[in-house]
Design a protein around this motif. Sequence first.
Motif, PDB file in Angstrom:
ATOM      1  N   MET A  36      62.109  95.338   2.881  1.00 42.51           N
ATOM      2  CA  MET A  36      63.064  95.838   1.887  1.00 42.51           C
ATOM      3  C   MET A  36      64.236  94.873   1.654  1.00 42.51           C
ATOM      4  SD  MET A  36      63.584  98.241  -0.231  1.00 42.51           S
ATOM      5  CE  MET A  36      64.883  98.972  -1.211  1.00 42.51           C
ATOM      6  N   PRO A  37      64.890  94.351   2.724  1.00 35.27           N
ATOM      7  CA  PRO A  37      65.958  93.370   2.486  1.00 35.27           C
ATOM      8  C   PRO A  37      65.470  92.162   1.705  1.00 35.27           C
ATOM      9  CG  PRO A  37      66.030  94.154   4.747  1.00 35.27           C
ATOM     10  CD  PRO A  37      64.756  94.656   4.169  1.00 35.27           C
ATOM     11  N   ALA A  38      64.252  91.697   2.019  1.00 33.62           N
ATOM     12  CA  ALA A  38      63.716  90.538   1.311  1.00 33.62           C
ATOM     13  C   ALA A  38      63.535  90.845  -0.164  1.00 33.62           C
ATOM     14  CB  ALA A  38      62.383  90.121   1.928  1.00 33.62           C
ATOM     15  N   ALA A  39      63.039  92.048  -0.466  1.00 34.15           N
ATOM     16  CA  ALA A  39      62.838  92.437  -1.864  1.00 34.15           C
ATOM     17  C   ALA A  39      64.161  92.524  -2.601  1.00 34.15           C
ATOM     18  CB  ALA A  39      62.102  93.774  -1.927  1.00 34.15           C
ATOM     19  N   ALA A  40      65.184  93.043  -1.911  1.00 35.65           N
ATOM     20  CA  ALA A  40      66.513  93.164  -2.535  1.00 35.65           C
ATOM     21  C   ALA A  40      67.099  91.787  -2.819  1.00 35.65           C
ATOM     22  CB  ALA A  40      67.441  93.955  -1.614  1.00 35.65           C
ATOM     23  N   PHE A  41      67.052  90.909  -1.827  1.00 29.71           N
ATOM     24  CA  PHE A  41      67.549  89.546  -2.023  1.00 29.71           C
ATOM     25  C   PHE A  41      66.787  88.853  -3.147  1.00 29.71           C
ATOM     26  CE2 PHE A  41      69.549  89.572   2.286  1.00 29.71           C
ATOM     27  CZ  PHE A  41      70.776  89.055   1.913  1.00 29.71           C
ATOM     28  N   CYS A  42      65.474  89.074  -3.154  1.00 31.93           N
ATOM     29  CA  CYS A  42      64.630  88.445  -4.159  1.00 31.93           C
ATOM     30  C   CYS A  42      65.027  88.890  -5.565  1.00 31.93           C
ATOM     31  CB  CYS A  42      63.174  88.788  -3.895  1.00 31.93           C
ATOM     32  SG  CYS A  42      62.054  88.284  -5.212  1.00 31.93           S
ATOM     33  N   SER A  43      65.159  90.204  -5.747  1.00 33.06           N
ATOM     34  CA  SER A  43      65.480  90.743  -7.074  1.00 33.06           C
ATOM     35  C   SER A  43      66.832  90.250  -7.578  1.00 33.06           C
ATOM     36  CB  SER A  43      65.470  92.278  -7.024  1.00 33.06           C
ATOM     37  OG  SER A  43      64.206  92.763  -6.633  1.00 33.06           O
ATOM     38  N   VAL A  44      67.844  90.336  -6.716  1.00 28.43           N
ATOM     39  CA  VAL A  44      69.187  89.928  -7.126  1.00 28.43           C
ATOM     40  C   VAL A  44      69.259  88.419  -7.325  1.00 28.43           C
ATOM     41  CG1 VAL A  44      71.629  89.917  -6.496  1.00 28.43           C
ATOM     42  CG2 VAL A  44      70.218  91.896  -5.942  1.00 28.43           C
ATOM     43  N   ALA A  45      68.630  87.658  -6.420  1.00 28.83           N
ATOM     44  CA  ALA A  45      68.678  86.198  -6.508  1.00 28.83           C
ATOM     45  C   ALA A  45      67.981  85.693  -7.767  1.00 28.83           C
ATOM     46  CB  ALA A  45      68.029  85.570  -5.267  1.00 28.83           C
ATOM     47  N   VAL A  46      66.817  86.265  -8.086  1.00 25.20           N
ATOM     48  CA  VAL A  46      66.102  85.850  -9.288  1.00 25.20           C
ATOM     49  C   VAL A  46      66.916  86.168 -10.530  1.00 25.20           C
ATOM     50  CG1 VAL A  46      64.100  86.336 -10.748  1.00 25.20           C
ATOM     51  CG2 VAL A  46      63.789  85.961  -8.306  1.00 25.20           C
ATOM     52  N   THR A  47      67.455  87.397 -10.584  1.00 26.16           N
ATOM     53  CA  THR A  47      68.254  87.805 -11.748  1.00 26.16           C
ATOM     54  C   THR A  47      69.466  86.897 -11.923  1.00 26.16           C
ATOM     55  OG1 THR A  47      67.590  90.112 -11.463  1.00 26.16           O
ATOM     56  CG2 THR A  47      69.537  89.704 -12.808  1.00 26.16           C
ATOM     57  N   LEU A  48      70.171  86.645 -10.819  1.00 20.50           N
ATOM     58  CA  LEU A  48      71.380  85.826 -10.896  1.00 20.50           C
ATOM     59  C   LEU A  48      71.048  84.380 -11.239  1.00 20.50           C
ATOM     60  CD1 LEU A  48      74.413  86.207 -10.586  1.00 20.50           C
ATOM     61  CD2 LEU A  48      74.206  85.485  -8.211  1.00 20.50           C
ATOM     62  N   SER A  49      69.959  83.869 -10.689  1.00 22.32           N
ATOM     63  CA  SER A  49      69.564  82.496 -10.992  1.00 22.32           C
ATOM     64  C   SER A  49      69.267  82.328 -12.481  1.00 22.32           C
ATOM     65  CB  SER A  49      68.327  82.103 -10.181  1.00 22.32           C
ATOM     66  OG  SER A  49      68.644  82.023  -8.810  1.00 22.32           O
ATOM     67  N   LEU A  50      68.621  83.331 -13.057  1.00 20.75           N
ATOM     68  CA  LEU A  50      68.311  83.263 -14.474  1.00 20.75           C
ATOM     69  C   LEU A  50      69.580  83.354 -15.318  1.00 20.75           C
ATOM     70  CD1 LEU A  50      65.119  85.516 -14.644  1.00 20.75           C
ATOM     71  CD2 LEU A  50      65.288  83.055 -14.340  1.00 20.75           C
ATOM     72  N   LEU A  51      70.523  84.196 -14.890  1.00 21.57           N
ATOM     73  CA  LEU A  51      71.761  84.361 -15.645  1.00 21.57           C
ATOM     74  C   LEU A  51      72.673  83.143 -15.529  1.00 21.57           C
ATOM     75  CD1 LEU A  51      72.671  88.082 -14.832  1.00 21.57           C
ATOM     76  CD2 LEU A  51      71.733  87.173 -16.961  1.00 21.57           C
TER      77      LEU A  51
END
Length: 225
Positions: free
Chosen positions: A1-16
């Motif tokens: 779960m922590p990995a999924a959370a980091f993944c989702s936020v990191a991908v979104t922020l990287s794109l933004l």
Amino acid sequence: MPAAAFCSVAVTLSLLTQLPQVHRALRTRVTDGLSTGTLGLSLLCCASWCAYGMAVLDVAQVANNVVNLALLALLAHALVLAGALRRWQGVVLVAGSVGTASAVAQLTSPVAAATMAATIGFGAKVPQVRVALSGAPLWGLAPLSVVLGFVSPALWAGYGFVTGDPVVLVASLVSGALSAVILWRRLPPRRTLGSLSTGRLGPRVARVAAVVETHLPQARHRAAA
């Protein structure tokens, strides 16, 4: 779960992170302070991470870097429009990066592509840091992209930590340290607080910025004088 959370936020922020920079460059044609060296290395880095992600079926890496690759290509186009790059140079930067990364992944191994990506990632922002430390105007750097560019590596470092991927972790930590230098030069704390206290982002932010500004050492010194 922590990995999924980091993944989702990191991908979104990287794109933004890239969006404000691409929008600013395309809209204003102002590219002062943008390093073409960093752009070229970033293109190769993204292409290499993408090749690595495809090889090991890491959806987070692929999703993040495919879109970032497209945004960096748009930024190269903006530099061409602004006259900072010739058209053939922009084509070589984009096509050469994708071709090189694909060749390394196919002819050697995914680990080699990841190693190349990490190595490039260590130095990708060095040209931009050199420009920032040279005292050259940095008006071409979008402030929001600079801020997000500092936060994003921290999240990717968290992702690398919780997934046990030392390559992603170390590369992200180095990128974050270099991003901190760029952030400091583009948005000096005192000047930024002064701008915010004038109401640039609204009255609430202005009140908070004014309180923080009064607690800075030099501010107290001026008040006493």
